[in-house]
Every structure is written in C-alpha cells, then in structure tokens.
Design an enzyme around this catalytic site. Structure first.
Site, PDB file in Angstrom:
ATOM      1  N   ALA A   1       0.857  -1.184   0.000  1.00  0.00           N
ATOM      2  CA  ALA A   1       0.000   0.000   0.000  1.00  0.00           C
ATOM      3  C   ALA A   1       0.890   1.230   0.000  1.00  0.00           C
ATOM      4  O   ALA A   1       2.042   1.179   0.444  1.00  0.00           O
ATOM      5  CB  ALA A   1      -0.896  -0.026   1.234  1.00  0.00           C
TER       6      ALA A   1
ATOM      7  N   GLY B   1       0.697  -5.089   0.922  1.00  0.00           N
ATOM      8  CA  GLY B   1      -0.538  -5.158   0.138  1.00  0.00           C
ATOM      9  C   GLY B   1      -0.330  -5.791  -1.233  1.00  0.00           C
ATOM     10  O   GLY B   1      -1.270  -6.334  -1.815  1.00  0.00           O
TER      11      GLY B   1
ATOM     12  N   GLU C   1       4.891  -5.108   6.959  1.00  0.00           N
ATOM     13  CA  GLU C   1       4.128  -4.049   7.647  1.00  0.00           C
ATOM     14  C   GLU C   1       4.607  -3.789   9.073  1.00  0.00           C
ATOM     15  O   GLU C   1       4.526  -2.675   9.573  1.00  0.00           O
ATOM     16  CB  GLU C   1       2.635  -4.398   7.680  1.00  0.00           C
ATOM     17  CG  GLU C   1       1.941  -4.340   6.330  1.00  0.00           C
ATOM     18  CD  GLU C   1       1.945  -5.658   5.568  1.00  0.00           C
ATOM     19  OE1 GLU C   1       2.790  -6.536   5.888  1.00  0.00           O
ATOM     20  OE2 GLU C   1       1.113  -5.810   4.669  1.00  0.00           O
TER      21      GLU C   1
ATOM     22  N   GLU D   1      -0.593  -9.374  -0.622  1.00  0.00           N
ATOM     23  CA  GLU D   1      -2.014  -9.639  -0.337  1.00  0.00           C
ATOM     24  C   GLU D   1      -2.854  -9.595  -1.612  1.00  0.00           C
ATOM     25  O   GLU D   1      -3.759 -10.405  -1.799  1.00  0.00           O
ATOM     26  CB  GLU D   1      -2.529  -8.622   0.681  1.00  0.00           C
ATOM     27  CG  GLU D   1      -1.893  -8.825   2.055  1.00  0.00           C
ATOM     28  CD  GLU D   1      -2.234  -7.720   3.040  1.00  0.00           C
ATOM     29  OE1 GLU D   1      -2.091  -6.535   2.686  1.00  0.00           O
ATOM     30  OE2 GLU D   1      -2.659  -8.044   4.158  1.00  0.00           O
TER      31      GLU D   1
HETATM   32  N1  CO8 Z   1       4.533   3.181  -0.747  1.00  0.00           N
HETATM   33  C1  CO8 Z   1       4.925   4.355  -1.304  1.00  0.00           C
HETATM   34  N2  CO8 Z   1       6.033   4.485  -2.069  1.00  0.00           N
HETATM   35  C2  CO8 Z   1       6.788   3.375  -2.254  1.00  0.00           C
HETATM   36  C3  CO8 Z   1       6.462   2.145  -1.701  1.00  0.00           C
HETATM   37  C4  CO8 Z   1       5.268   2.055  -0.920  1.00  0.00           C
HETATM   38  N3  CO8 Z   1       4.821   0.896  -0.378  1.00  0.00           N
HETATM   39  N4  CO8 Z   1       7.415   1.252  -2.050  1.00  0.00           N
HETATM   40  C5  CO8 Z   1       8.311   1.901  -2.809  1.00  0.00           C
HETATM   41  N5  CO8 Z   1       7.929   3.199  -2.935  1.00  0.00           N
HETATM   42  C6  CO8 Z   1       8.619   4.265  -3.663  1.00  0.00           C
HETATM   43  C7  CO8 Z   1       9.852   4.761  -2.909  1.00  0.00           C
HETATM   44  O1  CO8 Z   1       9.484   5.687  -1.915  1.00  0.00           O
HETATM   45  C8  CO8 Z   1      10.654   5.359  -4.032  1.00  0.00           C
HETATM   46  O2  CO8 Z   1      10.105   6.611  -4.354  1.00  0.00           O
HETATM   47  P1  CO8 Z   1      11.108   7.879  -4.550  1.00  0.00           P
HETATM   48  O3  CO8 Z   1      11.938   7.525  -5.749  1.00  0.00           O
HETATM   49  O4  CO8 Z   1      10.164   9.029  -4.805  1.00  0.00           O
HETATM   50  O5  CO8 Z   1      11.922   8.012  -3.319  1.00  0.00           O
HETATM   51  C9  CO8 Z   1      10.356   4.428  -5.215  1.00  0.00           C
HETATM   52  O6  CO8 Z   1       9.140   3.740  -4.878  1.00  0.00           O
HETATM   53  C10 CO8 Z   1      11.427   3.375  -5.430  1.00  0.00           C
HETATM   54  O7  CO8 Z   1      11.635   2.716  -4.199  1.00  0.00           O
HETATM   55  P2  CO8 Z   1      13.082   2.532  -3.527  1.00  0.00           P
HETATM   56  O8  CO8 Z   1      13.981   3.659  -3.901  1.00  0.00           O
HETATM   57  O9  CO8 Z   1      12.888   2.280  -2.073  1.00  0.00           O
HETATM   58  O10 CO8 Z   1      13.591   1.215  -4.302  1.00  0.00           O
HETATM   59  P3  CO8 Z   1      14.576   0.089  -3.733  1.00  0.00           P
HETATM   60  O11 CO8 Z   1      14.853  -0.806  -4.889  1.00  0.00           O
HETATM   61  O12 CO8 Z   1      15.729   0.700  -3.014  1.00  0.00           O
HETATM   62  O13 CO8 Z   1      13.718  -0.725  -2.628  1.00  0.00           O
HETATM   63  C11 CO8 Z   1      11.747  -1.839  -1.794  1.00  0.00           C
HETATM   64  C12 CO8 Z   1      12.566  -1.445  -3.044  1.00  0.00           C
HETATM   65  C13 CO8 Z   1      12.537  -2.858  -0.956  1.00  0.00           C
HETATM   66  C14 CO8 Z   1      10.467  -2.479  -2.299  1.00  0.00           C
HETATM   67  C15 CO8 Z   1      11.466  -0.587  -0.956  1.00  0.00           C
HETATM   68  O14 CO8 Z   1      10.915   0.406  -1.798  1.00  0.00           O
HETATM   69  C16 CO8 Z   1      10.490  -0.816   0.166  1.00  0.00           C
HETATM   70  O15 CO8 Z   1      10.851  -1.337   1.186  1.00  0.00           O
HETATM   71  N6  CO8 Z   1       9.204  -0.416  -0.028  1.00  0.00           N
HETATM   72  C17 CO8 Z   1       8.196  -0.493   1.001  1.00  0.00           C
HETATM   73  C18 CO8 Z   1       7.693  -1.917   1.138  1.00  0.00           C
HETATM   74  C19 CO8 Z   1       6.661  -1.980   2.242  1.00  0.00           C
HETATM   75  O16 CO8 Z   1       6.912  -1.682   3.390  1.00  0.00           O
HETATM   76  N7  CO8 Z   1       5.423  -2.410   1.881  1.00  0.00           N
HETATM   77  C20 CO8 Z   1       4.337  -2.505   2.814  1.00  0.00           C
HETATM   78  C21 CO8 Z   1       3.523  -1.261   2.798  1.00  0.00           C
HETATM   79  S1  CO8 Z   1       2.224  -1.260   4.038  1.00  0.00           S
HETATM   80  C22 CO8 Z   1       1.027  -2.231   3.346  1.00  0.00           C
HETATM   81  O17 CO8 Z   1       1.149  -2.714   2.259  1.00  0.00           O
HETATM   82  C23 CO8 Z   1      -0.222  -2.442   4.160  1.00  0.00           C
HETATM   83  C24 CO8 Z   1      -1.194  -3.358   3.435  1.00  0.00           C
HETATM   84  C25 CO8 Z   1      -2.586  -2.842   3.520  1.00  0.00           C
HETATM   85  C26 CO8 Z   1      -3.572  -3.561   2.591  1.00  0.00           C
HETATM   86  C27 CO8 Z   1      -3.463  -3.162   1.133  1.00  0.00           C
HETATM   87  C28 CO8 Z   1      -4.697  -3.553   0.333  1.00  0.00           C
HETATM   88  C29 CO8 Z   1      -4.436  -4.432  -0.851  1.00  0.00           C
END
Ligand code: CO8
Length: 291
Positions: free
Chosen positions: A97, A141, A164, A144
């Site tokens: 998400a 998400g 999460e 999921e």
């Molecule tokens: N939300 C918002 N932006 C994101 C997300 C995210 N989940 N994941 C990546 N991005 C963005 C980054 O902020 C970045 O943006 P910017 O260039 O503007 O800084 C861009 O995508 C590229 O990401 P990274 O630079 O971080 O890329 P890396 O290759 O270094 O890392 C990762 C990739 C490991 C995937 C890393 O981006 C990461 O850890 N992302 C977050 C993963 C996460 O925590 N996911 C869980 C989110 S909470 C959730 O999903 C709750 C579920 C609720 C139900 C949903 C209903 C279906």
C-alpha cells in the site's frame, strides 16, 4: 473522454450521479476509460490488467485501486472475457500500500470510511478466475493482492513478503489469513512478525503459495496461456468450480462436499455439460457456448 484521474480521490467510493452515469456509459460500451495507473488489453477471451505506476513500484494508492476495481468490474460483466490476468512490471508486482498516502490517516476516519475495505470488495466478489503474474516485489498489500487472485505464477526474481511490522502496523488485506493458509503458521508468523523474512519464487513454490515459476520474460506469456486455457472451458462450470474451491476456506468437510455435489448436479442443467460429454463420446473437441 472522462479521465478517472480528474476525480477527487476522496470521493472515489461515492461518485456523483454525473460521474456514475459517465462510467456506466463506458461500462455498457466496454470502451476502456482513460486509465492513468493501469494498462488494460483483451487478448482473445483473456483480459490483462497491468499495474503501471513504475516510479512508486506500483504502490497501491486510492487511484490505482479505483482503476483496478473499475476494470475488474467491467471484465466480470463482459461475456467475451473468460479469465483475467493481473500483473505488474519486472521490478515490482506491487511494493505494498502507498505508505506516503496513508501515513497521516487516523483510526476514526479509517473506521468510518472502512479504509482499504472498499479497495478489495470487487476482487473478492469476482466470479471469473484471476491469475496473478508476479515479477519482482510483492510486498505487504502487493503480496495480499496476489493472494486475492485464484492462481499465482511467479517470475524467478519474485519476492513475497509482509513487511508491515517495520512500519508499526500489520497486514490489512488478508496477509495474516491467506498467507497462513498458504504457507502454514510457523512460516507465516516468521514472515509477518519479523517483517524481513521474505520468500523468493522457488521458496514460494515449495510452500504452495505459487503454482509455477518462469523466467521473468516468459512469465506473462505463460500466464496468459493458462488463462486462455481456462477461458476456453465452459464459463458456467469454471465459475462453479471457482466457487466450490473457495468454499474449502469457509466450510467444514461435510458442508463443503454437500456444496460441491449440488453444484456438480447443477452443471447437468448447462448446454456445456451436454456438449462436453457428447464430444468425449464422439471423440472430438467440445465446442463450449458458455451456457
Ligand atoms: N509506498 C509508497 N512508495 C513506495 C512504496 C510504498 N509501499 N514502495 C516503494 N515506494 C517508492 C519509494 O518511496 C521510491 O520513491 P522515490 O523515488 O520518490 O523516493 C520508489 O518507490 C522506489 O523505491 P526505492 O527507492 O525504495 O527502491 P529500492 O529498490 O531501493 O527498494 C523496496 C525497493 C525494498 C520495495 C522498498 O521500496 C520498500 O521497502 N518499499 C516499502 C515496502 C513496504 O513496506 N510495503 C508494505 C507497505 S504497508 C502495506 O502494504 C499495508 C497493506 C494494507 C492492505 C493493502 C490492500 C491491498
């Protein structure tokens, strides 16, 4: 042409009468609206929805889910579509998400608006099969969303995880339930409680979370092949079979077997059962009419 991006995200669950009428017009003509975060195409009887928000690794925001749901709803009601494929990019199916969108959300408003609940209603009530083709990250998400689909195929570099807990929250759209059913309690607990134990594609297959693994560049093609095979079967029996398998998660064995037997008996009211069995007896390919 109406652009969905022109709509206020905060009113997505309750479009104005004017917007609703415009959407209905699109639905009835089956013209694809001007989506901005997904791409859609129909190949034969298979509809392909591609998440297309590359800069945020397909993070699931309101707009993206609004478009996914709109496309799913149209395909579920389109008799020319027999199965749907949901995919992302080679780098990410979906990285979860959208953390930036939801970071300031508050409990009372989440509760009153059923936050995230309305995102997943459409996909969980889909009658037609959906296959997820997962390349790259399927986190939070994203994992999921893949698990809401009926079948998951993975590219060799796919990564499944529920991070999460690292954000001070927990999975909110089935991670604690569907992942536990798929991989068992110990592995699900390990993944969800640490937020850092992820499954690669081969591990996901070993646990039964995904059913096939392909080289990344072959994944979509192979997924569409399976979807086309499913879509070539009688649509009524496909939908009944999906319904019956899903009851295995809801019912005890006796009730589940009863449910299955009633649907099995009901298939004998369809033209496709007559055609399928006649074709077998006559040593020819069946010509299903989806009735
Ligand atoms: N939300 C918002 N932006 C994101 C997300 C995210 N989940 N994941 C990546 N991005 C963005 C980054 O902020 C970045 O943006 P910017 O260039 O503007 O800084 C861009 O995508 C590229 O990401 P990274 O630079 O971080 O890329 P890396 O290759 O270094 O890392 C990762 C990739 C490991 C995937 C890393 O981006 C990461 O850890 N992302 C977050 C993963 C996460 O925590 N996911 C869980 C989110 S909470 C959730 O999903 C709750 C579920 C609720 C139900 C949903 C209903 C279906």
């Amino acid at each position: 042409m109406l652009r969905l991006s022109a709509l206020n995200p905060l009113t997505r669950s309750a479009p104005t009468a004017q917007v609703a009428t415009a959407l209905l017009r699109f639905n009835s003509t089956m013209n694809a609206p001007a989506y901005t975060m997904i791409k859609t195409e129909v190949q034969g009887r298979v509809a392909v929805i591609t998440l297309d928000r590359p800069k945020a690794l397909n993070a699931l925001c309101s707009e993206l889910f609004y478009e996914i749901n709109d496309a799913l709803s149209r395909y579920d009601n389109d008799t020319n579509v027999g199965a749907v494929v949901l995919t992302g990019s080679e780098r990410a199916f979906a990285a979860g998400a959208d953390i930036k969108e939801m970071k300031n959300a508050e409990f009372v408003n989440n509760y009153k608006t059923n936050f995230l609940g309305h995102w997943v209603e459409q996909i969980s009530k889909m009658r037609k099969p959906i296959i997820a083709a997962v390349n790259g990250y399927a986190l939070g998400g994203g994992c999921e969303l893949a698990m809401m689909c009926d079948i998951i195929y993975a590219g060799e570099k796919a990564v499944f995880g529920q991070p999460e807990i690292n954000l001070g929250t927990i999975p909110g759209a089935g991670g604690t339930q569907r992942l536990t059913h798929a991989v068992g309690k110990s592995k699900a607990m390990e993944m969800i409680l640490t937020g850092s134990v992820n499954l690669d594609a081969q591990e996901a297959m070993a646990y039964g979370l995904v059913s096939k693994v392909f080289p990344p560049e072959k994944l979509l093609e192979e997924t569409i092949k399976t979807a086309a095979k499913i879509a070539s079967k009688g649509a009524v029996s496909v939908q009944m079979a999906k319904e019956a398998v899903n009851q295995a998660y809801e019912l005890g064995l006796t009730s589940g077997l009863h449910f299955e037997r009633r649907l099995f008996q009901a298939t004998f009211a369809t033209k496709d059962q007559k055609e399928g069995m006649a074709a077998f007896a006559e040593k020819r390919k069946p010509d299903f009419v989806h009735e």
